[in-house]
Enzyme design. Structure first.
Site, PDB file in Angstrom:
ATOM      1  N   CYS A   1     -26.724   2.504  50.779  1.00 56.01           N
ATOM      2  CA  CYS A   1     -25.977   1.249  50.955  1.00 56.01           C
ATOM      3  C   CYS A   1     -26.264   0.383  49.734  1.00 56.01           C
ATOM      4  O   CYS A   1     -26.999   0.781  48.840  1.00 56.01           O
ATOM      5  CB  CYS A   1     -26.472   0.549  52.220  1.00 56.01           C
TER       6      CYS A   1
ATOM      7  N   LYS B   1     -15.274  19.210  43.398  1.00 58.40           N
ATOM      8  CA  LYS B   1     -14.352  18.135  43.021  1.00 58.40           C
ATOM      9  C   LYS B   1     -13.124  18.139  43.936  1.00 58.40           C
ATOM     10  O   LYS B   1     -12.698  17.107  44.434  1.00 58.40           O
ATOM     11  CB  LYS B   1     -13.898  18.299  41.562  1.00 58.40           C
TER      12      LYS B   1
ATOM     13  N   TRP C   1     -23.084   2.401  54.046  1.00 64.13           N
ATOM     14  CA  TRP C   1     -22.692   3.790  54.261  1.00 64.13           C
ATOM     15  C   TRP C   1     -23.461   4.200  55.512  1.00 64.13           C
ATOM     16  O   TRP C   1     -24.696   4.249  55.508  1.00 64.13           O
ATOM     17  CB  TRP C   1     -23.069   4.672  53.071  1.00 64.13           C
TER      18      TRP C   1
ATOM     19  N   LYS D   1     -21.723   7.050  46.268  1.00 67.57           N
ATOM     20  CA  LYS D   1     -22.068   7.527  44.939  1.00 67.57           C
ATOM     21  C   LYS D   1     -23.522   7.963  44.829  1.00 67.57           C
ATOM     22  O   LYS D   1     -23.845   8.919  44.141  1.00 67.57           O
ATOM     23  CB  LYS D   1     -21.794   6.420  43.906  1.00 67.57           C
TER      24      LYS D   1
ATOM     25  N   ARG E   1     -21.571   2.559  46.411  1.00 65.33           N
ATOM     26  CA  ARG E   1     -22.739   3.063  47.155  1.00 65.33           C
ATOM     27  C   ARG E   1     -22.452   3.216  48.638  1.00 65.33           C
ATOM     28  O   ARG E   1     -23.252   3.784  49.369  1.00 65.33           O
ATOM     29  CB  ARG E   1     -23.930   2.118  46.970  1.00 65.33           C
TER      30      ARG E   1
ATOM     31  N   HIS F   1     -16.514  41.438  48.272  1.00 64.26           N
ATOM     32  CA  HIS F   1     -17.552  41.517  49.312  1.00 64.26           C
ATOM     33  C   HIS F   1     -17.246  40.585  50.480  1.00 64.26           C
ATOM     34  O   HIS F   1     -18.138  39.945  51.023  1.00 64.26           O
ATOM     35  CB  HIS F   1     -18.915  41.209  48.680  1.00 64.26           C
TER      36      HIS F   1
ATOM     37  N   ASN G   1     -31.297  -1.060  52.933  1.00 59.71           N
ATOM     38  CA  ASN G   1     -30.811   0.213  52.406  1.00 59.71           C
ATOM     39  C   ASN G   1     -31.941   1.212  52.593  1.00 59.71           C
ATOM     40  O   ASN G   1     -33.050   0.997  52.102  1.00 59.71           O
ATOM     41  CB  ASN G   1     -30.471   0.063  50.908  1.00 59.71           C
ATOM     42  N   GLY G   2     -31.699   2.275  53.337  1.00 62.76           N
ATOM     43  CA  GLY G   2     -32.741   3.275  53.576  1.00 62.76           C
ATOM     44  C   GLY G   2     -32.663   3.769  55.007  1.00 62.76           C
ATOM     45  O   GLY G   2     -31.710   3.494  55.731  1.00 62.76           O
TER      46      GLY G   2
ATOM     47  N   GLU H   1     -18.458  23.742  40.855  1.00 61.37           N
ATOM     48  CA  GLU H   1     -18.184  22.330  40.557  1.00 61.37           C
ATOM     49  C   GLU H   1     -16.706  22.023  40.777  1.00 61.37           C
ATOM     50  O   GLU H   1     -16.352  20.989  41.351  1.00 61.37           O
ATOM     51  CB  GLU H   1     -18.614  22.003  39.131  1.00 61.37           C
TER      52      GLU H   1
ATOM     53  N   GLU I   1     -14.048  16.964  47.439  1.00 65.49           N
ATOM     54  CA  GLU I   1     -14.494  15.562  47.502  1.00 65.49           C
ATOM     55  C   GLU I   1     -13.338  14.577  47.492  1.00 65.49           C
ATOM     56  O   GLU I   1     -13.363  13.568  48.186  1.00 65.49           O
ATOM     57  CB  GLU I   1     -15.338  15.265  46.270  1.00 65.49           C
TER      58      GLU I   1
HETATM   59  C1  AGP Z   1     -20.624  14.818  43.055  1.00 60.87           C
HETATM   60  O1  AGP Z   1     -19.286  14.552  42.700  1.00 60.87           O
HETATM   61  C2  AGP Z   1     -21.097  13.919  44.156  1.00 60.87           C
HETATM   62  N1  AGP Z   1     -20.875  12.559  43.870  1.00 60.87           N
HETATM   63  C3  AGP Z   1     -22.515  14.239  44.573  1.00 60.87           C
HETATM   64  O2  AGP Z   1     -22.593  15.616  44.856  1.00 60.87           O
HETATM   65  C4  AGP Z   1     -23.591  13.920  43.515  1.00 60.87           C
HETATM   66  O3  AGP Z   1     -23.465  14.778  42.411  1.00 60.87           O
HETATM   67  C5  AGP Z   1     -24.963  14.117  44.154  1.00 60.87           C
HETATM   68  O4  AGP Z   1     -25.064  13.220  45.235  1.00 60.87           O
HETATM   69  C6  AGP Z   1     -26.119  13.887  43.181  1.00 60.87           C
HETATM   70  O5  AGP Z   1     -26.084  12.573  42.707  1.00 60.87           O
HETATM   71  P1  AGP Z   1     -27.082  12.159  41.489  1.00 60.87           P
HETATM   72  O6  AGP Z   1     -26.655  12.962  40.307  1.00 60.87           O
HETATM   73  O7  AGP Z   1     -26.896  10.699  41.325  1.00 60.87           O
HETATM   74  O8  AGP Z   1     -28.475  12.529  41.930  1.00 60.87           O
END
Ligand code: AGP
Length: 617
Positions: free
Chosen positions: A2, A494, A74, A612, A27, A513, A100-101, A490, A497
């Site tokens: 958060c 993307k 969040w 994020k 966040r 497989h 936050n936590g 990756e 996400e």
């Molecule tokens: C990737 O697009 C995501 N936003 C997520 O997987 C991110 O890479 C992951 O949470 C790691 O974040 P960081 O690099 O800030 O540790």
């Protein structure tokens, strides 16, 4: 993950809190709220949804005052409702907190408060339990409502807490005071003239101050308009240093782009350049990385490397594994940080651990770092956020210099991490077996990458049309080999996400497989198949998919007629050595995901359920 912002000073708090929350919205954006203290009255406003909803509420029902705390959420405990939105108050309704936590023992604390003291709760959150716990300790202390009494209550309560927190607390009967504390979640103090700020991330307050204190775990900070004091949870002074705020607010603006994600994709020629800047030594045909804090002798004694991270960072780590093995001939392995922190991996004492994290605050990666240090291993951070916890707690590291990455989907941070890992592999290789000529060749190829990325970005419109063609797919496959297997992962991440299409990444050869059972005319496969040592193997896999009428999008090398004949759609990019191909092949996949999401009307910069920076387990 958060975001919290606090303000106390001569200005009206509401606009500053809202502006800060907007900068922290990446966040988390399930709900938002403020608590503003004025004339002995605590004004609380909360709304589910985006910060704009809260701003609307504050417009309709203003909250005036020069002292306040705020939060963008969040959801971790409790669903997305107004009751669960922060700030939360204690049973008196006079003490408000934003957090936050994760309070791991909140259930037992809640039961105790209910059964022993008759507390009742409005929400399902751990944070409300913390508010009541602090309130209970505050009520038990005799005397006038003073900042010392509030400090003591917070200290007593936090000693009972298991878990992580970054908090800000105000009390209706103690005007002119905000108290913050952190353990495991970031919290920064902004220093102004006649005003002070608290925030989860310096970006929230960078337009207001040039001096900051990055609080450490177990710090407790007490703010007034004109002063601040920092102590530790057990009591006593906490040493701190005032840092200059290095944040370019402009970099965190969209500019002419419709979304941060597209802007950050297009920044990659520059951000890769920035990751290289000042680190290439033609004279010694190697990379110069001062931040490692290791001599060549120490680096040469390393017998094993572990790379750890989460999400995109873990995919970059997988590229790093291939790089370090190929260029430095060093045994290397990758571990998801969430697994590494609990796995008791037998490692030689001189194993070198790299923690990769754009934000530098990811809880699992931070925990993996701390676990490695607990076992005596040297740990290095590859981070973007200079003042982050991982960057500060590592024994050394290499900054990505990618600038703020606001889009929740990581793009430029991936290629910056791969660039840094290439430099590390080059450096490790040149102190082992790589010749001067080989070193110079690698430098030469690296210097050509930004220009090649620019060339690929010119294919944006072509990729947009391909994305539109396949946007109706229910699921997609991403396939690649060797350096492009992590790229397949990756690319799938993307796509998942930002467009919410189910996508999975696999080594191309794995198709036979079991995976090929999923291939139908409705399931497009994206093959990352540059003309490299395994090109022909990829071609065989493409033919297997085509034989089952699966549509194929090929990412290949300019001039590769074979791929154009085989695939339904082809995106051709400049050639480069295999060990640098992730820096190029990833770009079309980022654009493919972006344009698919836009075609589907998804919220590209703030995808549902995501945030994020994952600062909770
Ligand atoms: C990737 O697009 C995501 N936003 C997520 O997987 C991110 O890479 C992951 O949470 C790691 O974040 P960081 O690099 O800030 O540790």
């Amino acid at each position: 993950m958060c975001g919290i912002v606090g303000y106390i000073g001569k200005q009206q708090a509401a606009p500053i809190l809202l502006d800060g929350l907007r900068r922290l919205e990446y966040r988390g954006y399930d709900s938002a709220g403020v608590a503003i203290l004025s004339n002995g009255c605590l004004q609380i406003r909360k709304r589910i949804g985006r910060i704009a909803n809260l701003a609307e509420t504050l417009h309709e029902l203003p909250a005036t005052g020069h002292q306040g705390i705020s939060h963008t959420r969040w959801a971790t405990h409790g669903s997305v409702t107004e009751q669960n939105a922060h700030p939360h108050t204690d049973r008196s309704g006079k003490l408000a907190i934003v957090h936050n936590g994760v309070i791991e023992n909140y259930a037992s604390l809640r039961t105790q408060l209910q059964e022993l003291y008759g507390n009742t709760f409005q929400s399902q959150t751990d944070t409300e339990v913390l508010a009541h716990l602090i309130g209970k300790h505050f009520d038990e202390l005799e005397g006038e409502p003073t900042k010392e009494r509030l400090q003591a209550a917070i200290r007593s309560a936090l000693k009972l807490v298991v878990g992580t927190y970054g908090i800000a607390v105000v009390h209706q009967d103690i005007p002119g005071v905000i108290i913050g504390a952190r353990r495991g979640s970031p919290l920064v103090l902004g220093i102004g003239k006649g005003e002070h700020f608290l925030a989860s991330d310096v970006s929230a307050i960078a337009t207001h101050t040039r001096e900051a204190v990055y609080l450490k775990d177990f710090d407790i900070v007490t703010l007034s308009a004109d002063a601040f004091e920092i102590s530790t949870l057990p009591g006593g002074e906490s040493g701190y240093e005032i840092s200059e705020v290095e944040f370019d607010g402009r970099a965190a603006e969209k500019g002419d782009y419709p979304h941060f994600m597209l802007k950050e994709i297009f920044e990659q020629p520059d951000t890769i350049q920035d990751a290289l800047r000042g680190r290439l030594s033609q004279e010694e045909a190697t990379a110069k990385l001062g931040g490692l804090n290791m001599t060549n002798a120490e680096l040469r004694s390393v017998e094993r490397v572990v790379l750890t991270g989460c999400g995109t960072a873990s995919h970059a780590a997988m590229v790093g594994e291939y790089l370090i093995e190929q260029l430095a001939h060093l045994p290397t392995e990758v571990e998801f940080a969430s697994e590494f922190r609990y796995r008791n991996l037998p490692l030689p004492k001189d194993a070198l651990i790299f923690a990769l994290s754009q934000s530098g605050e990811t809880a699992d990666t931070l925990a993996a770092l701390r676990e490695s240090q607990r076992k005596g291993h040297r740990t290095l951070g590859i981070c973007n956020n200079v003042a982050s916890t991982i960057a500060r707690e590592s024994d050394g590291g290499v900054y990505m210099h990618a600038g703020p990455e606001i889009g929740v989907a990581a793009t430029k941070s991936f290629t910056s991490q791969c660039t840094v890992l290439t430099l590390i592999a080059l450096l490790m290789g040149r102190i082992r077996h790589l010749s001067t000529t080989e070193g110079l060749q690698i430098l030469h190829e690296l210097e050509a990458i930004p220009g090649k990325v620019r060339q690929i970005l010119e294919l944006n419109e072509q990729i947009r049309l391909i994305a539109q063609k396949y946007a109706g797919a229910q699921s997609m496959m991403f396939l690649g080999r060797q350096f492009n297997y992590p790229v397949a992962l990756e690319g799938a991440l993307k796509m998942k996400e930002v467009s919410y299409i189910h996508a999975s990444g696999h080594p191309s050869a794995e198709l036979k497989h079991g995976i090929i059972a999923l291939i139908t005319p409705e399931v497009p496969s994206v093959f990352i198949a540059p003309e490299d040592t395994v090109f022909e193997k990829n071609v065989s896999n493409i033919e297997e998919v085509k034989a089952r009428k699966g549509p194929v999008i090929g990412i290949g090398t300019i001039g590769c007629k074979r791929l154009e004949e085989l695939c339904d759609d082809t995106i051709l990019i400049p050639a480069c050595p295999d060990y640098l191909s992730p820096l190029l092949t990833t770009i079309p996949l980022q654009l493919l995901a972006y344009h698919t999401a836009v075609t589907l009307g998804c919220d590209v910069d703030k995808p549902r359920n995501l945030a994020k920076s994952v600062t909770v387990e």
